[in-house]
Design a protein around this motif. Structure first.
Motif, PDB file in Angstrom:
ATOM      1  N   SER A 191     -11.274   2.098 -10.523  1.00 30.72           N
ATOM      2  CA  SER A 191     -12.032   3.229  -9.944  1.00 30.72           C
ATOM      3  C   SER A 191     -11.318   3.838  -8.744  1.00 30.72           C
ATOM      4  CB  SER A 191     -13.410   2.765  -9.464  1.00 30.72           C
ATOM      5  OG  SER A 191     -14.038   2.015 -10.468  1.00 30.72           O
ATOM      6  N   THR A 192     -10.507   3.018  -8.076  1.00 35.24           N
ATOM      7  CA  THR A 192      -9.719   3.509  -6.956  1.00 35.24           C
ATOM      8  C   THR A 192      -8.241   3.353  -7.329  1.00 35.24           C
ATOM      9  OG1 THR A 192      -9.946   1.302  -6.018  1.00 35.24           O
ATOM     10  CG2 THR A 192     -11.389   3.019  -5.115  1.00 35.24           C
ATOM     11  N   ARG A 193      -7.378   4.105  -6.646  1.00 33.04           N
ATOM     12  CA  ARG A 193      -5.951   4.060  -7.016  1.00 33.04           C
ATOM     13  C   ARG A 193      -5.366   2.669  -6.769  1.00 33.04           C
ATOM     14  NH1 ARG A 193      -1.380   8.122  -4.390  1.00 33.04           N
ATOM     15  NH2 ARG A 193       0.341   7.494  -5.741  1.00 33.04           N
ATOM     16  N   TYR A 194      -5.686   2.117  -5.605  1.00 28.26           N
ATOM     17  CA  TYR A 194      -5.331   0.736  -5.267  1.00 28.26           C
ATOM     18  C   TYR A 194      -6.593   0.108  -4.691  1.00 28.26           C
ATOM     19  CZ  TYR A 194      -0.581   2.457  -5.779  1.00 28.26           C
ATOM     20  OH  TYR A 194       0.555   3.012  -6.275  1.00 28.26           O
ATOM     21  N   THR A 195      -6.524  -1.148  -4.277  1.00 30.11           N
ATOM     22  CA  THR A 195      -7.683  -1.765  -3.630  1.00 30.11           C
ATOM     23  C   THR A 195      -7.318  -2.015  -2.175  1.00 30.11           C
ATOM     24  OG1 THR A 195      -8.425  -2.800  -5.672  1.00 30.11           O
ATOM     25  CG2 THR A 195      -9.202  -3.793  -3.621  1.00 30.11           C
ATOM     26  N   LEU A 196      -8.069  -1.403  -1.266  1.00 29.51           N
ATOM     27  CA  LEU A 196      -7.784  -1.619   0.154  1.00 29.51           C
ATOM     28  C   LEU A 196      -8.096  -3.070   0.493  1.00 29.51           C
ATOM     29  CD1 LEU A 196      -6.976  -0.393   2.911  1.00 29.51           C
ATOM     30  CD2 LEU A 196      -9.417  -0.139   3.365  1.00 29.51           C
ATOM     31  N   ASP A 197      -7.099  -3.785   0.952  1.00 29.35           N
ATOM     32  CA  ASP A 197      -7.306  -5.196   1.290  1.00 29.35           C
ATOM     33  C   ASP A 197      -7.680  -5.290   2.772  1.00 29.35           C
ATOM     34  OD1 ASP A 197      -7.346  -7.905   1.474  1.00 29.35           O
ATOM     35  OD2 ASP A 197      -5.173  -8.190   1.281  1.00 29.35           O
ATOM     36  N   VAL A 198      -8.974  -5.159   3.043  1.00 29.81           N
ATOM     37  CA  VAL A 198      -9.448  -5.215   4.430  1.00 29.81           C
ATOM     38  C   VAL A 198      -9.131  -6.576   5.043  1.00 29.81           C
ATOM     39  CG1 VAL A 198     -11.476  -4.964   5.934  1.00 29.81           C
ATOM     40  CG2 VAL A 198     -11.255  -3.540   3.920  1.00 29.81           C
ATOM     41  N   SER A 199      -9.105  -7.605   4.191  1.00 31.11           N
ATOM     42  CA  SER A 199      -8.798  -8.958   4.691  1.00 31.11           C
ATOM     43  C   SER A 199      -7.436  -9.019   5.368  1.00 31.11           C
ATOM     44  CB  SER A 199      -8.768  -9.966   3.535  1.00 31.11           C
ATOM     45  OG  SER A 199      -9.883  -9.826   2.723  1.00 31.11           O
ATOM     46  N   SER A 200      -6.527  -8.162   4.941  1.00 36.48           N
ATOM     47  CA  SER A 200      -5.180  -8.259   5.519  1.00 36.48           C
ATOM     48  C   SER A 200      -5.203  -7.973   7.019  1.00 36.48           C
ATOM     49  CB  SER A 200      -4.195  -7.332   4.800  1.00 36.48           C
ATOM     50  OG  SER A 200      -4.390  -5.998   5.193  1.00 36.48           O
ATOM     51  N   ILE A 201      -6.179  -7.179   7.460  1.00 32.98           N
ATOM     52  CA  ILE A 201      -6.276  -6.895   8.900  1.00 32.98           C
ATOM     53  C   ILE A 201      -6.565  -8.215   9.631  1.00 32.98           C
ATOM     54  CG2 ILE A 201      -7.531  -5.599  10.693  1.00 32.98           C
ATOM     55  CD1 ILE A 201      -8.289  -3.616   8.321  1.00 32.98           C
ATOM     56  N   ALA A 202      -7.501  -8.987   9.074  1.00 33.60           N
ATOM     57  CA  ALA A 202      -7.857 -10.273   9.685  1.00 33.60           C
ATOM     58  C   ALA A 202      -6.676 -11.243   9.654  1.00 33.60           C
ATOM     59  CB  ALA A 202      -9.047 -10.872   8.945  1.00 33.60           C
ATOM     60  N   VAL A 203      -6.010 -11.318   8.500  1.00 32.70           N
ATOM     61  CA  VAL A 203      -4.899 -12.267   8.352  1.00 32.70           C
ATOM     62  C   VAL A 203      -3.759 -11.912   9.312  1.00 32.70           C
ATOM     63  CG1 VAL A 203      -3.187 -13.212   6.739  1.00 32.70           C
ATOM     64  CG2 VAL A 203      -5.539 -12.815   5.969  1.00 32.70           C
ATOM     65  N   VAL A 204      -3.469 -10.626   9.409  1.00 32.17           N
ATOM     66  CA  VAL A 204      -2.405 -10.188  10.325  1.00 32.17           C
ATOM     67  C   VAL A 204      -2.804 -10.480  11.768  1.00 32.17           C
ATOM     68  CG1 VAL A 204      -1.267  -8.122  11.281  1.00 32.17           C
ATOM     69  CG2 VAL A 204      -1.339  -8.481   8.799  1.00 32.17           C
ATOM     70  N   LYS A 205      -4.025 -10.164  12.125  1.00 37.27           N
ATOM     71  CA  LYS A 205      -4.469 -10.386  13.519  1.00 37.27           C
ATOM     72  C   LYS A 205      -4.419 -11.872  13.904  1.00 37.27           C
ATOM     73  CE  LYS A 205      -5.302  -6.235  14.879  1.00 37.27           C
ATOM     74  NZ  LYS A 205      -4.451  -5.654  15.929  1.00 37.27           N
ATOM     75  N   GLU A 206      -4.685 -12.744  12.947  1.00 33.86           N
ATOM     76  CA  GLU A 206      -4.683 -14.181  13.235  1.00 33.86           C
ATOM     77  C   GLU A 206      -3.277 -14.786  13.255  1.00 33.86           C
ATOM     78  OE1 GLU A 206      -7.172 -16.487  13.974  1.00 33.86           O
ATOM     79  OE2 GLU A 206      -8.431 -14.716  14.250  1.00 33.86           O
ATOM     80  N   ASN A 207      -2.350 -14.152  12.547  1.00 33.95           N
ATOM     81  CA  ASN A 207      -1.034 -14.783  12.371  1.00 33.95           C
ATOM     82  C   ASN A 207       0.138 -14.034  12.966  1.00 33.95           C
ATOM     83  OD1 ASN A 207      -1.510 -17.208  10.479  1.00 33.95           O
ATOM     84  ND2 ASN A 207      -2.739 -15.557   9.610  1.00 33.95           N
ATOM     85  N   SER A 208      -0.116 -12.823  13.448  1.00 34.69           N
ATOM     86  CA  SER A 208       0.989 -12.006  13.948  1.00 34.69           C
ATOM     87  C   SER A 208       0.574 -11.278  15.218  1.00 34.69           C
ATOM     88  CB  SER A 208       1.394 -10.999  12.864  1.00 34.69           C
ATOM     89  OG  SER A 208       2.397 -10.143  13.348  1.00 34.69           O
ATOM     90  N   HIS A 209       1.574 -10.924  16.008  1.00 43.52           N
ATOM     91  CA  HIS A 209       1.309 -10.140  17.223  1.00 43.52           C
ATOM     92  C   HIS A 209       1.503  -8.653  16.968  1.00 43.52           C
ATOM     93  CE1 HIS A 209       5.708  -9.701  17.605  1.00 43.52           C
ATOM     94  NE2 HIS A 209       5.736 -10.938  17.144  1.00 43.52           N
ATOM     95  N   LEU A 210       1.907  -8.302  15.743  1.00 38.25           N
ATOM     96  CA  LEU A 210       2.230  -6.901  15.460  1.00 38.25           C
ATOM     97  C   LEU A 210       0.971  -6.049  15.261  1.00 38.25           C
ATOM     98  CD1 LEU A 210       5.133  -7.392  12.880  1.00 38.25           C
ATOM     99  CD2 LEU A 210       5.335  -6.859  15.317  1.00 38.25           C
ATOM    100  N   PRO A 211       1.025  -4.782  15.632  1.00 38.10           N
ATOM    101  CA  PRO A 211      -0.116  -3.906  15.355  1.00 38.10           C
ATOM    102  C   PRO A 211      -0.215  -3.595  13.861  1.00 38.10           C
ATOM    103  CG  PRO A 211       1.635  -2.693  16.512  1.00 38.10           C
ATOM    104  CD  PRO A 211       2.095  -4.108  16.400  1.00 38.10           C
ATOM    105  N   ILE A 212      -1.427  -3.351  13.398  1.00 36.88           N
ATOM    106  CA  ILE A 212      -1.627  -2.998  11.991  1.00 36.88           C
ATOM    107  C   ILE A 212      -2.515  -1.755  11.902  1.00 36.88           C
ATOM    108  CG2 ILE A 212      -3.439  -4.804  11.823  1.00 36.88           C
ATOM    109  CD1 ILE A 212      -2.858  -4.861   8.772  1.00 36.88           C
TER     110      ILE A 212
END
Ligand code: PEP
Ligand code: MN
Length: 330
Positions: A248-269
């Motif tokens: 139904s959508t072109r891709y699936t927005l992986d909102v979880s990746s924001i959480a995973v990045v915030k917990e494991n990286s110092h980089l902005p997302i």
């Protein structure tokens, strides 16, 4: 391997640890934090080296073996969040969300100027626009190339907006960098390691889009390390949706990746709701979700007449929808 120094050690003590690292044939990068200096030991064979080799040196507080494929983008290397200064007073990763908008492709001077005008009016900080397009089909519009870059640069100057565009070829990097404030590596090139290595030598921030089917910790963050490893470019991660079984959508927005990045990286997302959605009517929902989940900003596609766009028209917002969305977000 990550060597954390004790607080307030002298430069000489740090240098002697660095000398030991170099003498063993490793390269390194320093993170000079507010409290302590952290040394990332880089090189293929660190796993064969005993941590004691560094642990016994004066001034060393702790040596950690990093099992992950990424080091420089990890929170172990740098605990403080990275805030990237783009110029024109724009900071990505700080307390303020950064908003980036513009057409998928730069099509004409009039089109990019109109986009810049509305972007400025609604308080967006950066203008996007593709000049070199990585199109799925070789028969689709491929972008205006250098002419497009000139238009983008002119629009940025005219409306005092920072600008970003995608670079797809190693031989274009230096030229493209002259026209923009931030380079973009597209999803399809996230694992083009030679391209990543080449942008790592440029003194400009890079938006690194997540590959269409890239894992966060096993592929995306290691790709960020390729860029950080050059010691010059800074990295802004961009979640843009991944391939799933959902049609139904072109891709699936992986909102979880924001959480995973915030917990494991110092980089902005930041998040690109447009490519994830594939349709303009879903873009506001995904934008709100991204901001609520803690994304540092959004990059959105807009067009003065999306029904006439040469690329990604279906997912581009009209100016009136765009204005409404920005006021909702604010
Ligand atoms: C784009 O930003 O227009 C683009 C091609 O994005 P992606 O690389 O995420 O598909
Ligand atoms: Mn696009």
């Amino acid at each position: 391997m990550i060597i954390s120094m004790e607080e307030n050690v002298s430069t000489r003590v740090i240098e002697s640890v660095v000398d030991r690292v170099k003498s063993m044939g490793f390269s390194y990068q320093l993170n000079v934090g507010t409290e302590r200096v952290v040394i990332a030991v880089l090189g293929g064979d660190t796993h064969k080296t005993d941590v004691q080799v560094f642990q016994v040196l004066p001034g060393v507080a702790e040596v950690q073996r990093i099992q992950k494929q990424y080091k420089l983008s990890s929170i172990g290397f740098k605990k403080e969040k990275t805030i990237i200064n783009v110029g024109k007073g724009i900071k990505i990763g700080g307390s303020e969300k950064v908003l980036i908008a513009g057409p998928c492709s730069i099509e004409s001077e009039d089109q990019i100027m109109q986009c810049a005008r509305i972007a400025k009016k609604v308080g967006v900080q950066m203008l996007r626009g593709g000049a070199f397009k990585p199109r799925t089909s070789p028969y689709s519009f491929q972008g205006l190339g250098k002419k497009g870059l000139e238009m983008l640069n002119k629009a940025g100057q005219e409306y005092d907006l920072a600008v970003t565009t995608e670079v797809v070829a190693i031989e274009d990097i230096e030229m493209v960098a002259q026209y923009v404030d931030v380079l973009q590596i597209g999803a399809r090139n996230m694992q083009n390691y030679e391209l990543l290595r080449a942008v790592s030598k440029i003194n400009k921030p890079v938006i690194l889009k997540r590959g269409l089917s890239a894992g966060i910790e096993d592929e995306w963050l290691p790709a960020a390390d390729y860029i950080l490893n050059g010691g010059k470019a800074e990295v802004i991660l961009c979640e843009r949706g991944i391939k799933t079984f959902e049609k139904s959508t072109r891709y699936t927005l992986d909102v979880s990746s924001i959480a995973v990045v915030k917990e494991n990286s110092h980089l902005p997302i930041i998040v690109d709701p447009s490519h994830a959605a594939g349709h303009f009517k879903y873009v506001p929902y995904l934008s709100r979700a991204a901001i609520s989940a803690g994304a540092d900003g959004l990059i959105m596609e807009i067009h003065p007449a999306p029904w006439r766009a040469l690329s990604d028209g279906a997912q581009s917002l009209t100016f009136s929808d765009f204005q409404r969305l920005i006021s909702e977000i604010k």
